[in-house]
Design an enzyme around this catalytic site. Structure first.
Site, short mmCIF file in Angstrom:
data_model
loop_
_atom_site.label_atom_id
_atom_site.label_comp_id
_atom_site.label_asym_id
_atom_site.label_seq_id
_atom_site.Cartn_x
_atom_site.Cartn_y
_atom_site.Cartn_z
N GLU A 174 -12.31 -20.45 60.85
CA GLU A 174 -12.65 -21.76 60.28
C GLU A 174 -12.06 -22.91 61.08
O GLU A 174 -11.98 -24.04 60.59
CB GLU A 174 -12.18 -21.82 58.83
N HIS A 250 -8.71 -23.87 52.58
CA HIS A 250 -8.16 -23.94 53.93
C HIS A 250 -6.69 -24.34 53.85
O HIS A 250 -6.26 -24.99 52.89
CB HIS A 250 -8.89 -24.98 54.78
N CYS A 370 -10.22 -33.49 57.05
CA CYS A 370 -11.41 -32.67 57.32
C CYS A 370 -12.32 -33.34 58.34
O CYS A 370 -13.04 -32.67 59.07
CB CYS A 370 -12.21 -32.44 56.03
#
Length: 446
Positions: A174, A250, A370
């Protein structure tokens, strides 16, 4: 060598929408089927970029992906002209079509893992696009991400690009959302922390029971090898499976680092006391390492997830202090706002906070951190970057005009049936490639 950390923020794509595609991401699921405002979203992101630029930070721009992904729809059996493919997919499988329209590439923290040249054996900056294979809509991204990275960092003397890891779930990757770097200075060798959620092959390691662990140990190990990381520059830690099951999909939803500061929740890591001691033992810098643990008694996991406190950016200012770039939701949450005021008043490098309205991104599950990919570059490397992807006052004005020209201010799931949305989106990105000098990076340009 003197170096700076450049934040490359993702431009929100023209098809930004709320489809609830990300299982395990509480904000994404809770806002499914709501109307989105792509124009507001892209302008909110640009405003944050401009604010960072105005602070004297080096700021870059990361282009969105072409959506919908018609090539994938054709591979899945939908035939005819583009408009016919869209119409057939909308009637047969609207959920699949929404996935192919997703603008999730806006969250460039997931775009790739980047290792600065000071940490690598060959002295190059290494990039590996994330395969994002845990979610179908995100698994469509890595090929275009690699093309974009090569168009931005297009000098082989300084930059090394790697193909994304195998698509099988054993190597779920990721990107930088599970990677941070601690160092005295961006140009010095640093300690790269890789945080994984579970192991594919080691059954002795615990796993979350409700939501998926998106980053695997095996993927993080592979990135270390591909990037030729010095052994002293890598440390692999496991995220606490219990917080993954509470919506911490995350590591950057529960911890954030910058320079010699790590801000993390006290439940961030598995066996946290041991994990933090490993970080202290491995840290390479001469400056004091500040590990700031946020107690559950002051900020619960629920408050951390809903406010995205840890999905804030930490950036270093010229005065040697650090700024916490936080979403407006942190200010609106009384408990979190109280903690932030306590944090910036305490004896640590974080002494300022600035709140940003990023509602369009936040409702889809992504905060300030992000939206950016961090790349530490020395002066020679920075000079080798495609200059047209670097934000300036004039570039900001140009991109704002571009967004106002091309983006809709309202988008619902029913709009996906409109073939003109495809044409609008592709026309916007075709023009953007000229603004950012990206060449033919999109499939429709091939």
């Amino acid at each position: 060598m003197t170096a700076v950390e450049v934040n490359f923020d993702g431009l929100v794509g023209p098809t930004h929408n709320y489809a609830g595609l990300s299982y395990g991401n509480v904000a994404s699921l809770s806002n499914a089927a709501s109307y989105s405002n792509p124009k507001e979203a892209v302008l909110q992101g640009l405003a944050k970029m401009k604010a960072m630029h105005d602070l004297g930070l080096t700021q870059g721009v990361f282009a969105p992906h072409a959506r919908p992904d018609v090539n994938v729809l054709r591979r899945l059996g939908f035939t005819g002209k583009d408009s016919e493919v869209i119409s057939k997919a909308f009637k047969a499988d609207p959920v699949l079509l929404r996935a192919c329209y997703s603008a999730s590439a806006m969250w460039t923290a997931n775009a790739a893992t980047v290792s600065p040249s000071a940490d690598t054996l060959d002295g190059k900056v290494h990039f590996t696009a994330a395969n994002l294979n845990n979610k179908f809509h995100r698994s469509l991204e890595p090929t275009t991400t690699t093309r974009l990275l090569k168009a931005m960092f297009n000098n082989d003397s300084y930059f090394s690009h790697h193909e994304h890891l195998p698509d099988q779930g054993f190597f779920g990757d990721e990107g930088a959302a599970n990677h941070t770097r601690l160092t005295d200075a961006h140009g010095k060798q640093g300690l790269e922390l890789f945080v994984f959620g579970a192991s594919s092959f080691n059954s002795a390691l615990p796993k979350p029971s409700k939501f998926p662990a998106r980053q695997t140990l095996e993927a993080s190990q592979a990135i270390c090898r591909l990037h030729q990381l010095k052994s002293s520059s890598q440390l692999l830690l496991q995220q606490n499976p219990a917080v993954i099951d509470q919506g911490v999909f995350h590591n950057d939803v529960i911890a954030v680092g910058n320079a010699n500061v790590l801000l993390c929740h006290e439940q961030a890591f598995l066996n946290q006391d041991n994990a933090l001691q490993q970080i202290k033992n491995a840290y390479l810098g001469e400056k004091t390492l500040h590990i700031i643990e946020v107690p559950t008694a002051k900020v619960s996991i629920e408050d951390a997830v809903t406010s995205y406190l840890f999905n804030s950016q930490l950036v270093s200012l010229d005065n040697g202090k650090m700024l916490l770039v936080a979403p407006q939701e942190c200010h609106n949450n009384g408990v979190v706002n109280t903690y932030i005021n306590e944090l910036i008043s305490a004896d640590n490098p974080i002494n300022q906070v600035q709140f940003f309205d990023l509602k369009q991104s936040m409702q889809n599950g992504g905060g300030p951190a992000c939206l950016r990919l961090r790349v530490a570059l020395n002066q020679q490397e920075l000079a080798a970057v495609n200059p047209d992807v670097m934000l300036t006052d004039s570039k900001y004005q140009q991109l704002s005009l571009w967004a106002n020209k091309h983006y809709r201010d309202k988008l619902s799931n029913d709009d996906f049936a409109d073939p003109s949305l495809l044409l609008e989106s592709w026309q916007a990105l075709d023009e953007l490639t000229q603004i950012l000098n990206l060449g033919s990076v999109y499939p429709f340009q091939q």
